[in-house]
Structures are given as C-alpha cells and as structure tokens.
Scaffold this motif. Structure first.
Motif, mmCIF file in Angstrom:
data_model
loop_
_atom_site.group_PDB
_atom_site.id
_atom_site.type_symbol
_atom_site.label_atom_id
_atom_site.label_comp_id
_atom_site.label_asym_id
_atom_site.label_seq_id
_atom_site.Cartn_x
_atom_site.Cartn_y
_atom_site.Cartn_z
ATOM 1 N N LEU A 132 -34.555 -55.089 -18.621
ATOM 2 C CA LEU A 132 -34.698 -54.440 -19.920
ATOM 3 C C LEU A 132 -33.819 -55.132 -20.956
ATOM 4 O O LEU A 132 -34.261 -55.414 -22.072
ATOM 5 N N GLY A 133 -32.584 -55.436 -20.598
ATOM 6 C CA GLY A 133 -31.684 -56.135 -21.516
ATOM 7 C C GLY A 133 -32.235 -57.488 -21.922
ATOM 8 O O GLY A 133 -32.158 -57.875 -23.087
ATOM 9 N N ASP A 144 -26.958 -53.320 -20.437
ATOM 10 C CA ASP A 144 -27.922 -53.091 -19.359
ATOM 11 C C ASP A 144 -27.235 -53.289 -18.018
ATOM 12 O O ASP A 144 -26.105 -53.777 -17.943
ATOM 13 N N GLY A 158 -31.053 -56.479 -15.127
ATOM 14 C CA GLY A 158 -30.997 -56.911 -16.519
ATOM 15 C C GLY A 158 -32.344 -57.163 -17.163
ATOM 16 O O GLY A 158 -32.416 -57.742 -18.243
ATOM 17 N N GLY A 212 -23.257 -56.566 -19.546
ATOM 18 C CA GLY A 212 -23.915 -56.184 -18.304
ATOM 19 C C GLY A 212 -23.007 -55.323 -17.449
ATOM 20 O O GLY A 212 -21.799 -55.561 -17.380
ATOM 21 N N MET A 248 -27.910 -45.263 -13.135
ATOM 22 C CA MET A 248 -28.266 -46.624 -12.746
ATOM 23 C C MET A 248 -27.662 -46.955 -11.381
ATOM 24 O O MET A 248 -27.003 -47.978 -11.202
ATOM 25 N N ALA A 308 -27.202 -58.731 -14.639
ATOM 26 C CA ALA A 308 -27.677 -58.248 -15.938
ATOM 27 C C ALA A 308 -27.114 -59.106 -17.062
ATOM 28 O O ALA A 308 -27.836 -59.477 -17.999
ATOM 29 N N GLY A 344 -29.763 -49.844 -25.457
ATOM 30 C CA GLY A 344 -29.837 -49.921 -24.001
ATOM 31 C C GLY A 344 -30.636 -48.772 -23.438
ATOM 32 O O GLY A 344 -31.110 -47.900 -24.171
ATOM 33 N N PRO A 345 -30.778 -48.733 -22.129
ATOM 34 C CA PRO A 345 -31.478 -47.617 -21.496
ATOM 35 C C PRO A 345 -30.659 -46.338 -21.650
ATOM 36 O O PRO A 345 -29.432 -46.381 -21.767
#
Length: 135
Positions: free
Chosen positions: A13-14, A7, A11, A34, A80, A39, A70-71
């Motif tokens: 979402l992570g 992520d 961070g 990260g 990002m 993250a 991950g995203p």
C-alpha cells in the motif's frame, strides 16, 4: 509541505501511495516510514525522498508532519499483526497533521459503512484528498 507515508507488512500500500503521489505531484517530498524494513524498501523503490524504519522514526516523523497518509491500522495499537506499537498509534493519533487513512478491513479491524473499493481506487481517492490539502 511535510508529507509522511506510513506502512507496514510488505509495504504494498505504501508503495502504491508513494508512486501515485509522485505521479500527480512530482516535486513533493515524501518521507516514507516503514514499520519494518521491507515496507521501507518498497516505498524507497517507489520514489520516496527519504525513508526510515521503526517506532522512533514514526514518532519523530509525526511530530514534523503536515499530512500523514497510511492504512487505518496506523492509528490502532497492535494492528497489522502487531507491527503498530501503542507508541506508534499514539504518535499518529496525537499528531497535529491532517491524516488521510485508507480503510483496510484486515487484522480484525472492520470499518463499517465504507464502500468496498479496490486498493487502487482507495489510493486514487487518497491522492485526490491530498490535492485538496495542497491547493
């Protein structure tokens, strides 16, 4: 199983992913990578087993991973807000690992045909898919 969660940004979402995986599979080891230190720290605080930051960490972790979560931006160069370098995206994309990608319609990447779910529901779905890979 070598599980890698990647992520960037803050961070968030992570952190949610690490927490959800740990809740369902408390014995699984999670390597959190990260794109930046914020993250990485968020994922460590959520319970990641090991963590590292930056481009080379992504490249090395992807070589060793069985599953990467991950995203979707982790496979798109310059996504990002530029945190994902071309080398990072390539490492994720070329990894032999199974990839579980969370749709995030931000940073000029819009995924068509994906139901607009809450991030919490997307995280739950990702953990369920991970479960099918574990079992």
């Amino acid at each position: 199983m070598n599980l890698v969660i990647i992520d960037g940004q803050g961070g968030g979402l992570g952190r949610q992913l690490v927490s959800a995986v740990k809740d369902r599979y408390p014995d699984i080891e999670i390597i959190a990578i990260g794109a930046n230190s914020a993250a990485t720290n968020a994922m460590l605080r959520a319970g990641a087993t090991q963590a590292a930051t930056g481009e080379n960490s992504v490249i090395v972790a992807c070589r060793r991973a069985d599953v990467i979560i991950g995203p979707v931006g982790i496979v798109i160069a310059d996504s990002m807000l530029g945190e994902i370098t071309p080398a990072m995206a390539q490492a994720v994309g070329q990894s032999r690992a199974k990839r579980i990608l969370i749709p995030v319609n931000l940073c000029d990447n819009i995924i068509v045909g994906v139901t607009d779910l809450s991030m919490t529901k997307n995280v739950q779905n990702a953990v369920e898919i991970l479960g099918t890979l574990i079992d």
